[in-house]
Write a protein that holds these residues in place. Structure first.
Motif, mmCIF file in Angstrom:
data_model
loop_
_atom_site.group_PDB
_atom_site.id
_atom_site.type_symbol
_atom_site.label_atom_id
_atom_site.label_comp_id
_atom_site.label_asym_id
_atom_site.label_seq_id
_atom_site.Cartn_x
_atom_site.Cartn_y
_atom_site.Cartn_z
ATOM 1 N N MET A 1 -36.465 -7.972 35.411
ATOM 2 C CA MET A 1 -36.473 -8.937 34.346
ATOM 3 C C MET A 1 -36.108 -8.202 33.116
ATOM 4 O O MET A 1 -36.634 -7.194 32.641
ATOM 5 C CB MET A 1 -37.832 -9.797 34.002
ATOM 6 N N ASN A 2 -35.066 -8.521 32.227
ATOM 7 C CA ASN A 2 -34.724 -8.140 30.963
ATOM 8 C C ASN A 2 -35.338 -8.821 29.702
ATOM 9 O O ASN A 2 -34.963 -9.836 29.371
ATOM 10 C CB ASN A 2 -33.261 -8.451 30.879
ATOM 11 N N LEU A 3 -36.228 -7.961 29.495
ATOM 12 C CA LEU A 3 -37.255 -8.614 28.228
ATOM 13 C C LEU A 3 -36.293 -8.843 26.869
ATOM 14 O O LEU A 3 -36.616 -9.506 26.079
ATOM 15 C CB LEU A 3 -38.552 -7.618 27.863
ATOM 16 N N LYS A 4 -35.409 -7.977 26.850
ATOM 17 C CA LYS A 4 -34.342 -8.189 25.634
ATOM 18 C C LYS A 4 -34.046 -9.724 25.457
ATOM 19 O O LYS A 4 -33.404 -10.038 24.543
ATOM 20 C CB LYS A 4 -33.382 -7.013 25.713
ATOM 21 N N ARG A 5 -33.774 -10.405 26.625
ATOM 22 C CA ARG A 5 -33.294 -11.689 26.603
ATOM 23 C C ARG A 5 -34.195 -12.695 26.264
ATOM 24 O O ARG A 5 -33.719 -13.982 26.181
ATOM 25 C CB ARG A 5 -32.545 -11.916 27.922
ATOM 26 N N LEU A 6 -35.514 -12.341 26.088
ATOM 27 C CA LEU A 6 -36.433 -13.303 25.633
ATOM 28 C C LEU A 6 -37.101 -12.879 24.294
ATOM 29 O O LEU A 6 -36.971 -11.913 24.019
ATOM 30 C CB LEU A 6 -37.642 -13.190 26.898
ATOM 31 N N LEU A 41 -35.083 -23.238 28.485
ATOM 32 C CA LEU A 41 -35.705 -23.066 29.785
ATOM 33 C C LEU A 41 -34.352 -22.418 30.844
ATOM 34 O O LEU A 41 -34.785 -21.741 31.594
ATOM 35 C CB LEU A 41 -35.709 -24.631 30.488
ATOM 36 N N LYS A 42 -33.189 -22.431 30.129
ATOM 37 C CA LYS A 42 -32.100 -21.806 31.053
ATOM 38 C C LYS A 42 -32.114 -20.475 30.904
ATOM 39 O O LYS A 42 -32.092 -19.699 31.835
ATOM 40 C CB LYS A 42 -30.839 -22.184 30.457
ATOM 41 N N LYS A 43 -32.560 -19.799 29.527
ATOM 42 C CA LYS A 43 -32.823 -18.591 29.428
ATOM 43 C C LYS A 43 -33.935 -17.839 30.345
ATOM 44 O O LYS A 43 -33.999 -16.680 31.017
ATOM 45 C CB LYS A 43 -33.146 -17.992 28.160
ATOM 46 N N LEU A 44 -34.973 -18.449 30.474
ATOM 47 C CA LEU A 44 -36.091 -18.195 31.300
ATOM 48 C C LEU A 44 -35.935 -18.102 32.770
ATOM 49 O O LEU A 44 -36.176 -17.132 33.509
ATOM 50 C CB LEU A 44 -37.368 -19.453 30.777
ATOM 51 N N ASP A 50 -35.771 -17.808 38.563
ATOM 52 C CA ASP A 50 -36.542 -18.609 39.408
ATOM 53 C C ASP A 50 -36.339 -19.978 38.582
ATOM 54 O O ASP A 50 -36.124 -20.013 37.442
ATOM 55 C CB ASP A 50 -37.944 -18.634 39.397
ATOM 56 N N GLU A 51 -36.422 -21.106 39.395
ATOM 57 C CA GLU A 51 -36.162 -22.664 38.664
ATOM 58 C C GLU A 51 -37.180 -23.000 37.638
ATOM 59 O O GLU A 51 -36.927 -23.497 36.679
ATOM 60 C CB GLU A 51 -36.090 -23.703 39.675
ATOM 61 N N LEU A 52 -38.338 -22.508 38.003
ATOM 62 C CA LEU A 52 -39.717 -22.546 37.140
ATOM 63 C C LEU A 52 -40.277 -24.206 37.106
ATOM 64 O O LEU A 52 -41.348 -24.457 37.178
ATOM 65 C CB LEU A 52 -39.497 -22.006 35.694
ATOM 66 N N PHE A 53 -39.196 -24.931 36.980
ATOM 67 C CA PHE A 53 -39.570 -26.485 36.941
ATOM 68 C C PHE A 53 -38.614 -27.131 37.724
ATOM 69 O O PHE A 53 -37.107 -26.980 37.593
ATOM 70 C CB PHE A 53 -39.724 -27.050 35.481
ATOM 71 N N VAL A 54 -38.888 -28.089 38.458
ATOM 72 C CA VAL A 54 -37.951 -28.920 39.191
ATOM 73 C C VAL A 54 -38.229 -30.459 38.901
ATOM 74 O O VAL A 54 -39.399 -30.785 38.775
ATOM 75 C CB VAL A 54 -37.918 -28.619 40.748
ATOM 76 N N ARG A 55 -37.177 -31.184 38.877
ATOM 77 C CA ARG A 55 -37.476 -32.457 38.522
ATOM 78 C C ARG A 55 -38.102 -33.299 39.870
ATOM 79 O O ARG A 55 -37.893 -33.306 40.901
ATOM 80 C CB ARG A 55 -36.290 -33.193 38.135
ATOM 81 N N ALA A 56 -39.107 -34.253 39.541
ATOM 82 C CA ALA A 56 -39.883 -35.354 40.370
ATOM 83 C C ALA A 56 -39.738 -36.455 39.883
ATOM 84 O O ALA A 56 -40.829 -36.652 39.002
ATOM 85 C CB ALA A 56 -41.004 -34.587 41.133
ATOM 86 N N GLY A 57 -38.796 -37.414 39.876
ATOM 87 C CA GLY A 57 -38.791 -38.661 39.210
ATOM 88 C C GLY A 57 -38.558 -38.415 37.643
ATOM 89 O O GLY A 57 -37.515 -37.683 37.210
ATOM 90 N N ASN A 58 -39.636 -38.935 36.801
ATOM 91 C CA ASN A 58 -39.600 -38.700 35.379
ATOM 92 C C ASN A 58 -40.177 -37.416 35.078
ATOM 93 O O ASN A 58 -40.330 -37.126 33.917
ATOM 94 C CB ASN A 58 -40.032 -39.956 34.662
ATOM 95 N N ARG A 59 -40.674 -36.850 35.942
ATOM 96 C CA ARG A 59 -41.549 -35.474 35.758
ATOM 97 C C ARG A 59 -40.800 -34.300 35.963
ATOM 98 O O ARG A 59 -39.908 -34.264 37.026
ATOM 99 C CB ARG A 59 -43.022 -35.637 36.469
ATOM 100 N N MET A 60 -41.004 -33.073 35.228
ATOM 101 C CA MET A 60 -40.724 -31.518 35.548
ATOM 102 C C MET A 60 -42.024 -30.964 36.097
ATOM 103 O O MET A 60 -42.957 -30.691 35.408
ATOM 104 C CB MET A 60 -40.139 -30.962 34.534
ATOM 105 N N PRO A 62 -44.074 -27.615 37.972
ATOM 106 C CA PRO A 62 -43.544 -26.365 37.941
ATOM 107 C C PRO A 62 -43.661 -25.680 39.487
ATOM 108 O O PRO A 62 -44.274 -26.353 40.361
ATOM 109 C CB PRO A 62 -45.125 -25.792 37.274
ATOM 110 N N THR A 63 -42.820 -24.781 39.620
ATOM 111 C CA THR A 63 -42.683 -24.131 40.782
ATOM 112 C C THR A 63 -43.860 -23.148 41.136
ATOM 113 O O THR A 63 -44.856 -23.036 40.402
ATOM 114 C CB THR A 63 -41.408 -23.418 40.836
ATOM 115 N N ALA A 64 -43.980 -22.437 42.294
ATOM 116 C CA ALA A 64 -45.052 -21.733 42.629
ATOM 117 C C ALA A 64 -44.890 -20.466 41.776
ATOM 118 O O ALA A 64 -46.069 -19.929 41.169
ATOM 119 C CB ALA A 64 -44.760 -21.077 43.930
ATOM 120 N N LYS A 65 -43.841 -20.012 41.302
ATOM 121 C CA LYS A 65 -43.763 -18.797 40.221
ATOM 122 C C LYS A 65 -44.086 -19.264 38.894
ATOM 123 O O LYS A 65 -44.970 -18.301 38.190
ATOM 124 C CB LYS A 65 -42.152 -18.357 40.286
#
Length: 314
Positions: A1-6, A41-44, A50-60, A62-65
């Protein structure tokens, strides 16, 4: 992970997504636009791979990560908010702290009785230490916190990092023995010039200004004794035929002024501007903010010598 991008902002967005489970609601919570949340979210996702959040209906959801990150993230933001970003607090009734105040012997007599009396009643954990640094040394001493606050006349102190607030203007008087051979009920400019005098010695811009103004207004006087200190001059004058031109407080604070005659100077002598000084580095320090406010409440436009009874002859 490149911390400079966060940056801190994307971590705040991530926390909002955990709490809201929606890009639009996270944007509303943070008072920013939805595209800004999506961009963060794209930067993260790119930084953490990792996708971090996936859509499920009207909700986002969180992934396991993302779930692994939730508790460490909130701990981190809590530390940032409570220990780093949040302004410090100071409660004079219960906190313990020592403040170092730069002032001379005249300042100690003028300010300390009232200041210490208030502190002993209202802030029992606070202690005061008096120190003295020459004007040229004061900026560094304030920056290094060897001194917290300076009170007095620091003429010539010109530093962009030093704050200054004037408290009041203080007058000078002339003191002579009541057995002086030719100064009796009045002190005019001719008698002043004929007399022998005490002069102010020492290094510093304030002393130079004081001496220069007397010379400008009254001419060169016959100085037979020089000292760096004012407070003992009434005792010296009482037993000699010298004239001392000194701050009013040096006479007013004497428990006994018998044997002395006090006069308004027989020439125009500018009152001394008395101010407090502090370093910009500690401008928002909660304890110093409290101390400065206390000094203002006790002394702003309130010359302490007004509390003393002293007879001054014109």
């Amino acid at each position: 992970m490149n911390l400079k991008r966060l940056d801190l902002g994307v971590l705040v967005v991530l926390d909002a997504l955990f709490k809201e489970g929606s890009v639009s609601q996270a944007a509303t919570r943070l008072s920013i636009s939805q595209p800004s949340v999506s961009y963060s979210l794209k930067k993260l996702r790119e930084a953490l791979n990792d996708e971090l959040f996936v859509r499920a209906g009207n909700r986002m959801l969180p992934t396991a990560k993302a779930l692994e990150l939730e508790e460490p993230l909130r701990n981190l933001l809590s530390i940032l908010q409570n220990d780093i970003i949040q302004e410090s607090h100071f409660n004079p009734k219960i906190d313990q702290r020592r403040f170092i105040i730069n002032t001379g012997d005249v300042g100690e007599v003028a300010f300390m009785p009232k200041l210490l009396s208030w502190i002993s009643r209202e802030a029992p954990g606070i202690t005061i230490e008096c120190a003295y640094a020459k004007t040229v040394q004061l900026p560094q001493a304030l920056e290094d916190r060897e001194i917290d606050l300076a009170i007095g006349n620091m003429a010539g102190l010109d530093n962009p990092n030093i704050h200054r607030t004037q408290l009041f203007e203080h007058p000078f008087v002339c003191a002579v023995s009541d057995s002086h051979p030719f100064i009796r009920d009045t002190l005019n400019i001719d008698l002043f010039r004929q007399a022998k005098h005490v002069g102010l010695a020492g290094e510093g811009y304030s002393q130079e200004i004081f001496e220069a103004e007397i010379i400008k207004q009254a001419g060169v006087r016959d100085v037979v004794f020089r000292t760096k200190h004012f407070m003992h001059l009434p005792q010296i004058v009482r037993g000699t035929d010298l004239v001392a031109t000194l701050p009013k407080i040096a006479v007013a604070a004497q428990q006994n002024t018998s044997g002395l005659r006090i006069f308004t100077p027989p020439f125009s002598l500018t009152k001394v501007p008395v101010a407090m000084y502090w370093h910009h580095r500690y401008h928002r320090d909660a304890g110093l903010c409290w101390l400065r406010q206390l000094v203002m409440e006790l002394f702003a436009e309130k010359d302490p010598t007004n509390d003393f009874e002293i007879s001054i002859q014109e």
